[in-house]
Design a protein around this motif. Structure first.
Motif, PDB file in Angstrom:
ATOM      1  N   LEU A 309       0.890  -1.115   0.044  1.00 13.40           N
ATOM      2  CA  LEU A 309      -0.107   0.072  -0.115  1.00 13.40           C
ATOM      3  C   LEU A 309       0.762   1.291   0.074  1.00 13.40           C
ATOM      4  CD1 LEU A 309      -2.837  -1.062   2.759  1.00 13.40           C
ATOM      5  CD2 LEU A 309      -2.984  -0.992   0.038  1.00 13.40           C
ATOM      6  N   ASP A 310       0.320   2.241  -0.811  1.00  7.62           N
ATOM      7  CA  ASP A 310       1.148   3.620  -0.919  1.00  7.62           C
ATOM      8  C   ASP A 310       0.026   4.601  -1.182  1.00  7.62           C
ATOM      9  OD1 ASP A 310       2.577   5.559  -1.071  1.00  7.62           O
ATOM     10  OD2 ASP A 310       3.549   4.954  -2.919  1.00  7.62           O
ATOM     11  N   ASN A 311      -0.080   5.660  -0.354  1.00  2.00           N
ATOM     12  CA  ASN A 311      -1.279   6.709  -0.632  1.00  2.00           C
ATOM     13  C   ASN A 311      -2.770   5.749  -0.200  1.00  2.00           C
ATOM     14  OD1 ASN A 311      -2.286   9.336  -1.019  1.00  2.00           O
ATOM     15  ND2 ASN A 311      -2.718   8.559  -3.080  1.00  2.00           N
ATOM     16  N   ALA A 312      -2.667   5.271   0.932  1.00  2.00           N
ATOM     17  CA  ALA A 312      -3.829   4.497   1.202  1.00  2.00           C
ATOM     18  C   ALA A 312      -4.537   5.166   2.224  1.00  2.00           C
ATOM     19  CB  ALA A 312      -3.677   2.983   1.422  1.00  2.00           C
ATOM     20  N   MET A 313      -6.087   5.043   2.394  1.00  2.00           N
ATOM     21  CA  MET A 313      -6.846   5.685   3.744  1.00  2.00           C
ATOM     22  C   MET A 313      -7.595   4.699   4.067  1.00  2.00           C
ATOM     23  SD  MET A 313      -8.175   9.391   4.352  1.00  2.00           S
ATOM     24  CE  MET A 313      -9.115   9.723   5.919  1.00  2.00           C
ATOM     25  N   ILE A 314      -7.641   3.921   5.173  1.00  2.00           N
ATOM     26  CA  ILE A 314      -8.414   3.100   5.564  1.00  2.00           C
ATOM     27  C   ILE A 314      -9.191   3.438   6.829  1.00  2.00           C
ATOM     28  CG2 ILE A 314      -8.530   0.447   6.136  1.00  2.00           C
ATOM     29  CD1 ILE A 314      -6.235  -0.162   4.428  1.00  2.00           C
ATOM     30  N   GLY A 315     -10.506   2.971   7.006  1.00  2.29           N
ATOM     31  CA  GLY A 315     -11.316   3.379   8.262  1.00  2.29           C
ATOM     32  C   GLY A 315     -11.176   2.268   9.176  1.00  2.29           C
ATOM     33  N   ASN A 316     -11.995   2.780  10.195  1.00  2.00           N
ATOM     34  CA  ASN A 316     -12.200   2.032  11.280  1.00  2.00           C
ATOM     35  C   ASN A 316     -12.806   0.575  11.070  1.00  2.00           C
ATOM     36  OD1 ASN A 316     -11.506   4.210  13.436  1.00  2.00           O
ATOM     37  ND2 ASN A 316     -12.962   5.186  12.276  1.00  2.00           N
ATOM     38  N   HIS A 317     -12.453  -0.366  12.008  1.00  2.00           N
ATOM     39  CA  HIS A 317     -12.983  -1.581  11.767  1.00  2.00           C
ATOM     40  C   HIS A 317     -13.076  -2.203  10.310  1.00  2.00           C
ATOM     41  CE1 HIS A 317     -14.150  -1.780  15.891  1.00  2.00           C
ATOM     42  NE2 HIS A 317     -14.269  -0.385  15.849  1.00  2.00           N
ATOM     43  N   ALA A 318     -12.201  -1.741   9.395  1.00  2.00           N
ATOM     44  CA  ALA A 318     -12.105  -2.207   7.947  1.00  2.00           C
ATOM     45  C   ALA A 318     -11.183  -3.454   7.738  1.00  2.00           C
ATOM     46  CB  ALA A 318     -11.752  -1.153   6.847  1.00  2.00           C
ATOM     47  N   THR A 319     -11.508  -4.234   6.878  1.00  2.00           N
ATOM     48  CA  THR A 319     -10.657  -5.523   6.464  1.00  2.00           C
ATOM     49  C   THR A 319     -10.152  -5.414   5.119  1.00  2.00           C
ATOM     50  OG1 THR A 319     -11.875  -7.107   8.246  1.00  2.00           O
ATOM     51  CG2 THR A 319     -10.596  -7.968   6.403  1.00  2.00           C
ATOM     52  N   PHE A 320      -9.002  -5.283   4.948  1.00  2.00           N
ATOM     53  CA  PHE A 320      -8.410  -5.365   3.405  1.00  2.00           C
ATOM     54  C   PHE A 320      -7.535  -6.426   3.169  1.00  2.00           C
ATOM     55  CE2 PHE A 320      -5.463  -3.878   0.315  1.00  2.00           C
ATOM     56  CZ  PHE A 320      -6.159  -3.956  -0.946  1.00  2.00           C
ATOM     57  N   ASP A 321      -7.571  -7.135   2.247  1.00  2.00           N
ATOM     58  CA  ASP A 321      -6.789  -8.446   1.705  1.00  2.00           C
ATOM     59  C   ASP A 321      -6.662  -8.294   0.316  1.00  2.00           C
ATOM     60  OD1 ASP A 321      -5.604 -10.581   1.092  1.00  2.00           O
ATOM     61  OD2 ASP A 321      -6.386 -12.040   2.730  1.00  2.00           O
ATOM     62  N   GLY A 322      -5.526  -7.848  -0.371  1.00  2.00           N
ATOM     63  CA  GLY A 322      -5.702  -7.509  -1.765  1.00  2.00           C
ATOM     64  C   GLY A 322      -4.322  -7.029  -2.303  1.00  2.00           C
ATOM     65  N   GLU A 323      -4.238  -6.707  -3.304  1.00  2.00           N
ATOM     66  CA  GLU A 323      -3.254  -6.442  -4.400  1.00  2.00           C
ATOM     67  C   GLU A 323      -3.194  -4.968  -4.780  1.00  2.00           C
ATOM     68  OE1 GLU A 323      -2.727  -9.022  -7.514  1.00  2.00           O
ATOM     69  OE2 GLU A 323      -2.294 -10.690  -6.242  1.00  2.00           O
ATOM     70  N   PHE A 324      -4.367  -4.072  -4.597  1.00  2.00           N
ATOM     71  CA  PHE A 324      -4.468  -2.907  -4.842  1.00  2.00           C
ATOM     72  C   PHE A 324      -3.544  -2.088  -4.046  1.00  2.00           C
ATOM     73  CE2 PHE A 324      -8.665  -4.760  -5.476  1.00  2.00           C
ATOM     74  CZ  PHE A 324      -8.719  -4.550  -6.856  1.00  2.00           C
ATOM     75  N   LYS A 325      -2.982  -0.807  -4.513  1.00  2.00           N
ATOM     76  CA  LYS A 325      -2.053  -0.066  -3.790  1.00  2.00           C
ATOM     77  C   LYS A 325      -2.519   1.112  -3.065  1.00  2.00           C
ATOM     78  CE  LYS A 325       2.203   0.434  -5.198  1.00  2.00           C
ATOM     79  NZ  LYS A 325       3.415   1.024  -5.918  1.00  2.00           N
ATOM     80  N   SER A 326      -3.256   1.922  -4.056  1.00  2.00           N
ATOM     81  CA  SER A 326      -3.577   3.375  -3.548  1.00  2.00           C
ATOM     82  C   SER A 326      -5.301   3.125  -3.173  1.00  2.00           C
ATOM     83  CB  SER A 326      -3.422   4.514  -4.562  1.00  2.00           C
ATOM     84  OG  SER A 326      -3.964   5.452  -4.170  1.00  2.00           O
ATOM     85  N   ILE A 327      -5.577   3.161  -2.167  1.00  2.00           N
ATOM     86  CA  ILE A 327      -7.072   2.625  -1.975  1.00  2.00           C
ATOM     87  C   ILE A 327      -7.660   3.608  -0.928  1.00  2.00           C
ATOM     88  CG2 ILE A 327      -6.703   0.217  -2.410  1.00  2.00           C
ATOM     89  CD1 ILE A 327      -6.939  -0.188   0.610  1.00  2.00           C
ATOM     90  N   SER A 328      -8.980   3.723  -0.837  1.00  2.00           N
ATOM     91  CA  SER A 328      -9.781   4.524  -0.024  1.00  2.00           C
ATOM     92  C   SER A 328     -11.034   3.735   0.325  1.00  2.00           C
ATOM     93  CB  SER A 328     -10.122   5.887  -0.493  1.00  2.00           C
ATOM     94  OG  SER A 328     -10.971   6.930   0.476  1.00  2.00           O
ATOM     95  N   ILE A 329     -10.969   3.199   1.602  1.00  2.00           N
ATOM     96  CA  ILE A 329     -11.940   2.451   2.023  1.00  2.00           C
ATOM     97  C   ILE A 329     -12.634   2.884   3.329  1.00  2.00           C
ATOM     98  CG2 ILE A 329     -11.611   0.463   0.531  1.00  2.00           C
ATOM     99  CD1 ILE A 329     -10.340  -0.950   3.105  1.00  2.00           C
TER     100      ILE A 329
END
Length: 336
Positions: A309-329
């Motif tokens: 991950l680079d330039n990512a923003m991830i919220g509270n209690h979120a789950t991420f498993d994957g190959e994307f780099k720049s994400i916003s969830i």
């Protein structure tokens, strides 16, 4: 001295992160934006703060109100909550706190952070803080005379006026004067873009001969959308690191992992087979496994696995498993 913080907007440009949390309570470098703003203003004013008045939307709820009042208490001030339930502009937001509009006060909009060291100009009726910018046509700017007094406020000028952009922080020697002028704006229904604006009250004060001067900050950091918020997180981490602050909680569990500073690592974070940093904030109880992450902002109780991950923003209690780099969830999202 009082601090008035209008913050009723939900922050639509920062969605999905503001769908469940008001934008001023989004953490940057481990601390909510509005918390940092109030503390930084109190620090640079270097004088007792009598009251901090927050103007919020009623839907923010009791937990948010409790958190805001705690911010005021922490700096030794009385905390007051006011409501703005209709988006009727900056002038209207300030007038929602009219019962607190007396004496010297700083008005600061809660979507910006600053780094500054200044003394208030005691001869001026007001100070409007500005920052030199490369694209002034995208901002409200000031024009000054030969005495360095503000003589004009221009919103998003099509032709060059100046490159000093208004950042949304103001000082008034007696904020009751602004209150009276804004009341006239409301009474006479002076509207621009469907809203009542603080600038109309300020312009009326200028027309009556009151002296406005510019104040300049060393750094101005916006939190308007995902990309600039992630960038602000990185910049703030670097400032705090240079200040010598300890940004890694004592009970972080580290297994075969590396932290590249500057990073904020909250309490109960678990790092397994991962490289974190530079410029990463991981909120409380976040679990990171088989991850490389840099230049990113992760809130609390998130679970991140098998990611780069680079330039990512991830919220509270979120789950991420994957190959994307720049994400916003946003909060409670699951991508597996």
């Amino acid at each position: 001295m009082k601090i008035i913080v209008p913050m009723a907007g939900r922050g639509s440009r920062l969605r999905p992160h503001t769908l469940t949390v008001p934008k001023p309570l989004i953490p940057v470098a481990g601390k909510p934006i509005v918390h940092r703003l109030v503390e930084d203003i109190a620090k640079v004013l270097n004088q007792p703060i009598e009251e901090v008045a927050f103007v919020i939307h009623e839907s923010f709820g009791a937990t948010v109100e409790k958190d805001l009042l705690a911010i005021a208490t922490k700096i030794g001030a009385k905390g007051t909550i006011y409501y703005q339930n209709e988006a009727l502009g900056t002038g209207h937001a300030i007038m929602c706190a009219k019962d607190s509009l007396s004496g010297p006060a700083v008005i600061a909009y809660a979507d910006t952070l600053i780094r500054a060291d200044f003394d208030l100009d005691q001869n001026a009726d007001s100070v409007i803080w500005v920052k030199q910018v490369d694209q002034p046509e995208a901002f409200g700017v000031i024009n000054v005379n030969e005495k360095n007094e503000i003589v004009e406020l221009v919103e998003k000028p099509k032709e060059f006026v100046s490159d000093l952009a208004v950042i949304g922080i103001y000082y008034f020697k007696d904020v009751a004067v602004l209150k009276n002028e804004l009341q006239a704006v409301l009474d006479n229904n002076i509207i621009h873009g469907g809203e009542y604006q603080i600038n109309d009250g300020i312009k009326q004060m200028m027309a009556k001969g009151m002296i406005f001067v510019p104040g300049q900050v060393d750094e101005w950091m916006d939190c308007g959308n995902k990309d600039v918020t992630v960038d602000t997180n990185s910049r703030m981490l670097n400032f705090l690191h240079k200040d010598g602050e300890n940004l890694v909680a004592a009970n972080v569990r580290i297994e075969n992992s590396t932290i590249i500073p500057p990073c904020y690592i909250g309490e109960d974070v678990i790092l397994i087979n991962s490289t974190v940093g530079p410029n990463v904030s991981l909120g409380k109880a976040t679990h990171v496994t088989n991850v490389k992450i840099k230049n990113s902002l992760v809130q609390t109780h998130a679970h991140i696995r098998n990611a780069n991950l680079d330039n990512a923003m991830i919220g509270n209690h979120a789950t991420f498993d994957g190959e994307f780099k720049s994400i916003s969830i946003g909060d409670y999202s699951v991508l597996e």
